[in-house]
Motif scaffolding. Structure first.
Motif, PDB file in Angstrom:
ATOM      1  N   ASN A 142       0.844  -1.206   0.000  1.00  0.00           N
ATOM      2  CA  ASN A 142       0.000   0.000   0.000  1.00  0.00           C
ATOM      3  C   ASN A 142       0.877   1.253   0.000  1.00  0.00           C
ATOM      4  OD1 ASN A 142      -2.553  -1.339   0.167  1.00  0.00           O
ATOM      5  ND2 ASN A 142      -2.115  -1.764   2.322  1.00  0.00           N
ATOM      6  N   PHE A 143       0.543   2.223  -0.918  1.00  0.00           N
ATOM      7  CA  PHE A 143       1.220   3.518  -0.907  1.00  0.00           C
ATOM      8  C   PHE A 143       0.798   4.284   0.363  1.00  0.00           C
ATOM      9  CE2 PHE A 143       1.772   2.792  -5.478  1.00  0.00           C
ATOM     10  CZ  PHE A 143       3.086   3.215  -5.637  1.00  0.00           C
ATOM     11  N   SER A 144       1.716   5.094   0.889  1.00  0.00           N
ATOM     12  CA  SER A 144       1.405   5.885   2.086  1.00  0.00           C
ATOM     13  C   SER A 144       0.414   7.004   1.791  1.00  0.00           C
ATOM     14  CB  SER A 144       2.688   6.469   2.688  1.00  0.00           C
ATOM     15  OG  SER A 144       3.344   7.293   1.732  1.00  0.00           O
ATOM     16  N   GLN A 145       0.239   7.418   0.533  1.00  0.00           N
ATOM     17  CA  GLN A 145      -0.715   8.447   0.144  1.00  0.00           C
ATOM     18  C   GLN A 145      -1.385   8.028  -1.153  1.00  0.00           C
ATOM     19  OE1 GLN A 145       2.535  11.833   1.271  1.00  0.00           O
ATOM     20  NE2 GLN A 145       0.796  12.537   0.060  1.00  0.00           N
ATOM     21  N   LYS A 146      -2.619   8.438  -1.341  1.00  0.00           N
ATOM     22  CA  LYS A 146      -3.303   8.194  -2.593  1.00  0.00           C
ATOM     23  C   LYS A 146      -2.745   9.072  -3.698  1.00  0.00           C
ATOM     24  CE  LYS A 146      -6.235   5.112  -1.191  1.00  0.00           C
ATOM     25  NZ  LYS A 146      -6.212   3.733  -1.742  1.00  0.00           N
ATOM     26  N   GLU A 147      -2.280  10.302  -3.323  1.00  0.00           N
ATOM     27  CA  GLU A 147      -1.722  11.219  -4.309  1.00  0.00           C
ATOM     28  C   GLU A 147      -0.567  11.964  -3.672  1.00  0.00           C
ATOM     29  OE1 GLU A 147      -4.166  13.403  -7.366  1.00  0.00           O
ATOM     30  OE2 GLU A 147      -3.550  15.115  -6.118  1.00  0.00           O
ATOM     31  N   PHE A 148       0.547  11.944  -4.335  1.00  0.00           N
ATOM     32  CA  PHE A 148       1.748  12.639  -3.878  1.00  0.00           C
ATOM     33  C   PHE A 148       1.893  13.933  -4.671  1.00  0.00           C
ATOM     34  CE2 PHE A 148       2.375   8.174  -3.018  1.00  0.00           C
ATOM     35  CZ  PHE A 148       2.941   8.156  -1.761  1.00  0.00           C
ATOM     36  N   ALA A 149       2.488  14.951  -4.033  1.00  0.00           N
ATOM     37  CA  ALA A 149       2.691  16.251  -4.674  1.00  0.00           C
ATOM     38  C   ALA A 149       4.154  16.646  -4.552  1.00  0.00           C
ATOM     39  CB  ALA A 149       1.801  17.327  -4.048  1.00  0.00           C
ATOM     40  N   GLY A 150       4.653  17.214  -5.614  1.00  0.00           N
ATOM     41  CA  GLY A 150       6.034  17.675  -5.640  1.00  0.00           C
ATOM     42  C   GLY A 150       6.178  18.820  -6.616  1.00  0.00           C
ATOM     43  N   SER A 151       7.368  19.395  -6.697  1.00  0.00           N
ATOM     44  CA  SER A 151       7.627  20.516  -7.611  1.00  0.00           C
ATOM     45  C   SER A 151       9.055  20.438  -8.105  1.00  0.00           C
ATOM     46  CB  SER A 151       7.381  21.849  -6.905  1.00  0.00           C
ATOM     47  OG  SER A 151       8.267  22.006  -5.820  1.00  0.00           O
ATOM     48  N   VAL A 152       9.251  21.066  -9.265  1.00  0.00           N
ATOM     49  CA  VAL A 152      10.579  21.125  -9.863  1.00  0.00           C
ATOM     50  C   VAL A 152      10.676  22.442 -10.621  1.00  0.00           C
ATOM     51  CG1 VAL A 152       9.820  19.907 -11.947  1.00  0.00           C
ATOM     52  CG2 VAL A 152      12.246  19.921 -11.327  1.00  0.00           C
ATOM     53  N   TYR A 153      11.822  23.118 -10.514  1.00  0.00           N
ATOM     54  CA  TYR A 153      12.037  24.371 -11.229  1.00  0.00           C
ATOM     55  C   TYR A 153      12.112  24.111 -12.733  1.00  0.00           C
ATOM     56  CZ  TYR A 153      12.956  26.860  -6.890  1.00  0.00           C
ATOM     57  OH  TYR A 153      12.831  27.422  -5.654  1.00  0.00           O
ATOM     58  N   GLU A 154      11.582  25.089 -13.454  1.00  0.00           N
ATOM     59  CA  GLU A 154      11.684  24.967 -14.908  1.00  0.00           C
ATOM     60  C   GLU A 154      13.143  25.017 -15.336  1.00  0.00           C
ATOM     61  OE1 GLU A 154      10.031  28.218 -17.122  1.00  0.00           O
ATOM     62  OE2 GLU A 154      10.553  29.707 -15.614  1.00  0.00           O
ATOM     63  N   GLY A 159      18.181  14.286 -14.218  1.00  0.00           N
ATOM     64  CA  GLY A 159      18.738  13.733 -13.000  1.00  0.00           C
ATOM     65  C   GLY A 159      18.420  14.555 -11.752  1.00  0.00           C
ATOM     66  N   THR A 160      17.712  15.677 -11.927  1.00  0.00           N
ATOM     67  CA  THR A 160      17.347  16.517 -10.768  1.00  0.00           C
ATOM     68  C   THR A 160      16.286  15.788  -9.943  1.00  0.00           C
ATOM     69  OG1 THR A 160      17.816  18.535 -12.026  1.00  0.00           O
ATOM     70  CG2 THR A 160      16.448  18.741 -10.036  1.00  0.00           C
ATOM     71  N   SER A 161      16.557  15.649  -8.644  1.00  0.00           N
ATOM     72  CA  SER A 161      15.604  14.971  -7.768  1.00  0.00           C
ATOM     73  C   SER A 161      14.353  15.832  -7.605  1.00  0.00           C
ATOM     74  CB  SER A 161      16.240  14.698  -6.407  1.00  0.00           C
ATOM     75  OG  SER A 161      15.307  14.096  -5.539  1.00  0.00           O
ATOM     76  N   VAL A 245       1.504  14.310  -8.510  1.00  0.00           N
ATOM     77  CA  VAL A 245       1.346  15.562  -9.257  1.00  0.00           C
ATOM     78  C   VAL A 245       2.602  16.383  -9.044  1.00  0.00           C
ATOM     79  CG1 VAL A 245       0.004  17.666  -9.577  1.00  0.00           C
ATOM     80  CG2 VAL A 245      -1.156  15.515  -9.034  1.00  0.00           C
ATOM     81  N   ILE A 246       3.275  16.707 -10.151  1.00  0.00           N
ATOM     82  CA  ILE A 246       4.529  17.468 -10.084  1.00  0.00           C
ATOM     83  C   ILE A 246       4.274  18.828 -10.728  1.00  0.00           C
ATOM     84  CG2 ILE A 246       6.938  17.546 -10.776  1.00  0.00           C
ATOM     85  CD1 ILE A 246       6.914  14.506 -10.830  1.00  0.00           C
ATOM     86  N   HIS A 247       4.487  19.905  -9.942  1.00  0.00           N
ATOM     87  CA  HIS A 247       4.312  21.279 -10.437  1.00  0.00           C
ATOM     88  C   HIS A 247       5.651  21.802 -10.936  1.00  0.00           C
ATOM     89  CE1 HIS A 247       0.267  21.553  -8.736  1.00  0.00           C
ATOM     90  NE2 HIS A 247       0.756  20.916  -7.665  1.00  0.00           N
TER      91      HIS A 247
END
Length: 809
Positions: A142-154, A159-161, A245-247
């Motif tokens: 089981n995943f710890s969350q139904k939906e994960f959220a993250g972000s990355v700079y444009e 290879g950027t985490s 979801v990655i912003h």
């Protein structure tokens, strides 16, 4: 293979505490030998088994008993929670599982097996049996969350985490049932269909998500939605799904640009804090962030800082306003150069373009302006003793439109100022006075108004602050100008203390200096400075008693200093030990030009003789008045003595013979009485001396009494005038009680042998009284037998005849 035979080595003889607990027994020589039992290995049972009940193991004693052996089982899963999972056949010793087991709930069980006789006696030591539940892959990860959220700079490099996802599996972590594997099985751009290539990857063991390719541009794509999968058995077992979801985070890679870059505006002169226009700049970065917010600057054309610009936080526009009044006569047009930049600094990935700028042309609109004072407040420093007509200030205001001005004084509480209505020249009308109540801390305030003569008549006011320079205007005044000193020159305390009063303020007042200017006076007198404000005047030689005039010069400390002469009248008198004059007539006993002492005694003796003759004449007049002839009026008798002179000693006999409880009675005087008797006629009360009756408060003390009519008229018809004259004199006599005062008389007590005299009180009845029986009392009372009642219709007053006891009963 499911059956294990367990054979013990202990016999019935060992069923005692020493055999059951051998570790508790010690010998004097050391540890005793303990018999060893068989060690039973753990029994493994597969979870979720459907073959229940299931035989797990059989226990059996290796001892041969003549009787029956009963087997018992204790521990969790039997008689302790969770109960009824296992049981034992007490005859055969078989241990069975009764229901399917779940390893995720209970991983193992530790039980105790006993061999007992039918009577319950232990035949052997209890055996420990451990049952281990074997895992099956019966739980999905089981995943710890139904939906994960993250972000990355444009524009992030591959290879950027970006973020990490986690999952858990309830199966045994030591088996493959709990070994997990992560994967991305789907990618969708936000907005959709902006990017089709795979932009992210994931570590299948740790779940870390990272960028795989270039091309992340916030202006193109705002984010991504990923579909994640996790599977146990190293990816070959059970699976679960989740979303990530990655912003894409914007960086400041777009500088703001003016659009357009030329503006024209207008501003009215002489106004401040008003907006004259808006300018606009665009930025492609994310709105609402520091990468998008702009900051405007006036780079050129604003040397006096008349203009200011700020940013509208909602629209990001620049708001241009006037913060300092403009002057059409000074400058009609302003050309401003504006620049714009972001609140956040530009990223190194932004293009290297110059800062955007725009031009704003501001036209000043002319209007009729109010006159202006050159200084507000107008400050002037003048001496308080300025001469009238002295010019205090000029050229105080001007009109920007060059209009003709008119000047007025709005406030001048002391009327000290005058102003030229055309030129505005301010002059002194009269000298100032620093002691005025309108002068505070040497400052006098006035208000000047100037008005232009153009249409509308705009006016302006300014404060006129006059600081008065204190000058030495007043002469010091010596005080006191008379006093006494002792005639003995050797007396240390002899002397008259002098001081001075100066209406000027420091430093033009004290300290004072005192001097004797007359050389002749200096031979007999000296003046000694005591402190800054006082001096003492003393004789140098022993002087005769009398009055002396000493001229003293007192000088203040002003610049320039002022001096004043004053004559001090000094009375020299002989003093006692206390330093005080022995008599108050020291000034009369001898002056240098006065009368001799012998002549003074003659004058005083002559005055005393005149006073004695005057008193004698008054006494003779009183005696003659008492000897009135018979038949000359209602109040005249045959006797040579006046009845009124015989009733003065009312209280000489005291009370009656048996008077032991006498008390005082206050008789209110009737307002209609014929006026009060003299104070000596009022009999005293015990403790109150004669003549101490209440005094009138409507007259000053110590005024002389008016003259009462002592001789009645010869014509009885004039008796009314006689009574009215006496009544008026009594009403205006300040030395007797007023007519509405409670009068105090002595009470004779009761039990006296003499009869009561109340029956002859004329005031008790309005009818006629019979006084004929008084003729039998002798010549002393014969005069009192006449009727003494006179009614006056206007005043409603009575004259009462009171019989006063003047002889012993």
């Amino acid at each position: 293979y499911k059956c294990i035979w367990v054979l013990g080595q202990a016999g019935r003889e060992d069923l005692n505490p020493a055999a059951l607990y051998p570790w508790r027994q010690r010998s004097s020589g050391g540890l005793s030998r303990v018999k060893r039992d068989w060690i039973i290995p753990p029994i493994r049972v597969l979870e979720n088994s459907k073959q229940v009940p299931e035989n797990l193991v059989q226990i059996k004693s290796d001892k041969i008993f003549t009787g029956e052996v009963i087997y018992k089982l204790e521990g969790p899963g039997v008689d302790q929670d969770p109960k009824d999972l296992f049981e034992i056949d007490d005859k055969t010793g078989w241990i069975r599982s009764m229901i399917p087991l779940d390893r995720e709930k209970y991983r193992s069980f530790t039980l105790k097996a006993f061999a007992l006789s039918p009577s319950g006696e232990r035949l052997e030591n209890p055996s420990t049996i451990e049952i281990v539940v074997l895992d099956q892959n019966d739980n999905r990860p089981n995943f710890s969350q139904k939906e994960f959220a993250g972000s990355v700079y444009e524009f992030s490099v591959p290879g950027t985490s970006v973020m990490s996802v986690t999952a858990t599996d309830a199966d045994d972590p030591t088996t493959d049932n709990a070994i997990l594997s992560y994967s991305i099985i789907g990618q969708e751009s936000i907005p959709p269909l902006r990017i089709n290539k795979t932009m992210f990857g994931i570590n299948n063991e740790t779940g870390a998500i990272y960028t795989r390719d270039v091309g992340l541009d916030w202006e193109v794509v705002k984010g991504f939605r990923l579909k994640l999968q996790v599977a146990d058995m190293s990816g070959m077992g059970l699976t679960s799904l989740a979303n990530a979801v990655i912003h894409v985070t914007d960086i400041n890679n777009n500088p703001p640009r003016f659009s357009p870059d030329l503006y024209t505006m207008s501003a009215v002169e002489n106004k401040i804090d008003f907006v004259i226009g808006w300018v606009n700049a665009t930025d492609n970065d994310e709105p609402g962030t520091g990468n998008w917010e702009t900051k405007y600057t006036i780079a050129k054309g604003n040397p006096s800082r008349n203009f200011a610009i700020r940013t509208d936080p909602v629209t990001n526009e620049g708001i241009l306003s006037v913060v300092k009044a403009l002057d059409y006569e000074s400058q009609e047009v302003y050309t401003l150069t504006l620049t714009v930049e972001n609140v956040n600094p530009l990223s190194i990935k932004a293009p290297k373009n110059p800062v955007s700028s725009a031009t704003v042309v501001v036209t000043v609109v002319n209007e009729n302006e109010a006159p202006r004072f050159i200084k507000d407040p107008i400050e002037i420093l003048v001496p308080e003793s300025v001469d009238p007509g002295t010019v205090l200030a000029s050229n105080i205001a001007y009109d920007p439109d060059n209009a003709k001005l008119k000047y007025d004084i709005l406030r001048d509480p002391e009327g000290w100022l005058i102003i030229n209505h055309e030129t505005g020249e301010i002059a002194a009308r009269k000298p100032f006075n620093v002691l005025s109540p309108h002068v505070k801390n040497n400052i006098y305030n006035a208000v000047i108004r100037v008005t232009d003569t153009d249409a509308g008549g705009i006016s302006t006011t300014a404060s006129l602050v006059i600081t008065l320079w204190e000058t030495n205007d007043f002469l010091p005044q010596l005080f006191p100008l008379m006093g006494t000193v002792c005639s003995e020159s050797g007396r240390k305390a002899s002397g008259l203390f002098l001081t001075a009063v100066d209406e000027d303020l420091p430093p033009h007042a004290e300290p004072f200096t005192f001097h004797l200017q007359d050389i002749n006076v200096s031979a007999n007198w000296t003046i000694i400075q005591v402190n800054e404000t006082h001096a003492v005047l003393r004789p140098l030689v022993e002087l005769e008693t009398g009055e002396y005039g000493v001229t003293v010069l007192v000088t203040d400390s002003g610049t320039p200093s002022l001096s004043a002469y004053a004559q001090v009248n000094v009375t020299v008198c002989p003093c006692g030990k206390d330093g005080e004059c022995k008599t108050e007539a020291a000034a009369i006993f001898g002056t240098r030009v006065g009368v001799s002492f012998i002549a003074l005694l003659v004058i005083m003796a002559s005055i005393a003789l005149l006073l004695l003759l005057l008193l004698l004449a008054v006494a003779v007049g009183n005696c003659r008045r008492h000897h009135m002839k018979k038949g000359e009026g209602l109040l005249v008798g045959d006797s040579d003595e006046d009845i009124r002179d015989n009733v003065l000693n009312y209280d000489e006999q005291g009370g009656g013979e048996e008077d032991e409880n006498a008390f005082n009675i206050d008789l209110l005087r009737n307002p209609t009485d014929v006026g009060p008797l003299p104070i000596s006629y009022y009999p005293p009360v015990s403790g109150i001396p004669r003549g101490k009756q209440p005094l009138r408060k409507d007259y000053p003390d110590n005024l002389p009494s008016p003259s009462y009519p002592r001789k009645p008229p010869a014509d009885p018809t004039d008796i009314e005038d006689f009574i009215n004259d006496g009544l008026e004199a009594a009403d205006h006599d300040p030395n007797i009680p007023p007519y509405d005062t409670a009068l105090i008389y002595d009470y004779e007590g009761d039990g006296s042998l003499a009869g009561s005299l109340s029956s002859i009180a004329s005031a008790s009845s309005d009818g006629d009284q019979d006084y004929d029986y008084l003729n039998d009392w002798g010549p002393r009372f014969k005069k009192l037998g006449r009727k003494h009642m006179v009614e006056h219709t206007n005043e409603r007053r009575e004259i009462c005849t009171v019989v006063l006891q003047s002889v012993s009963p």
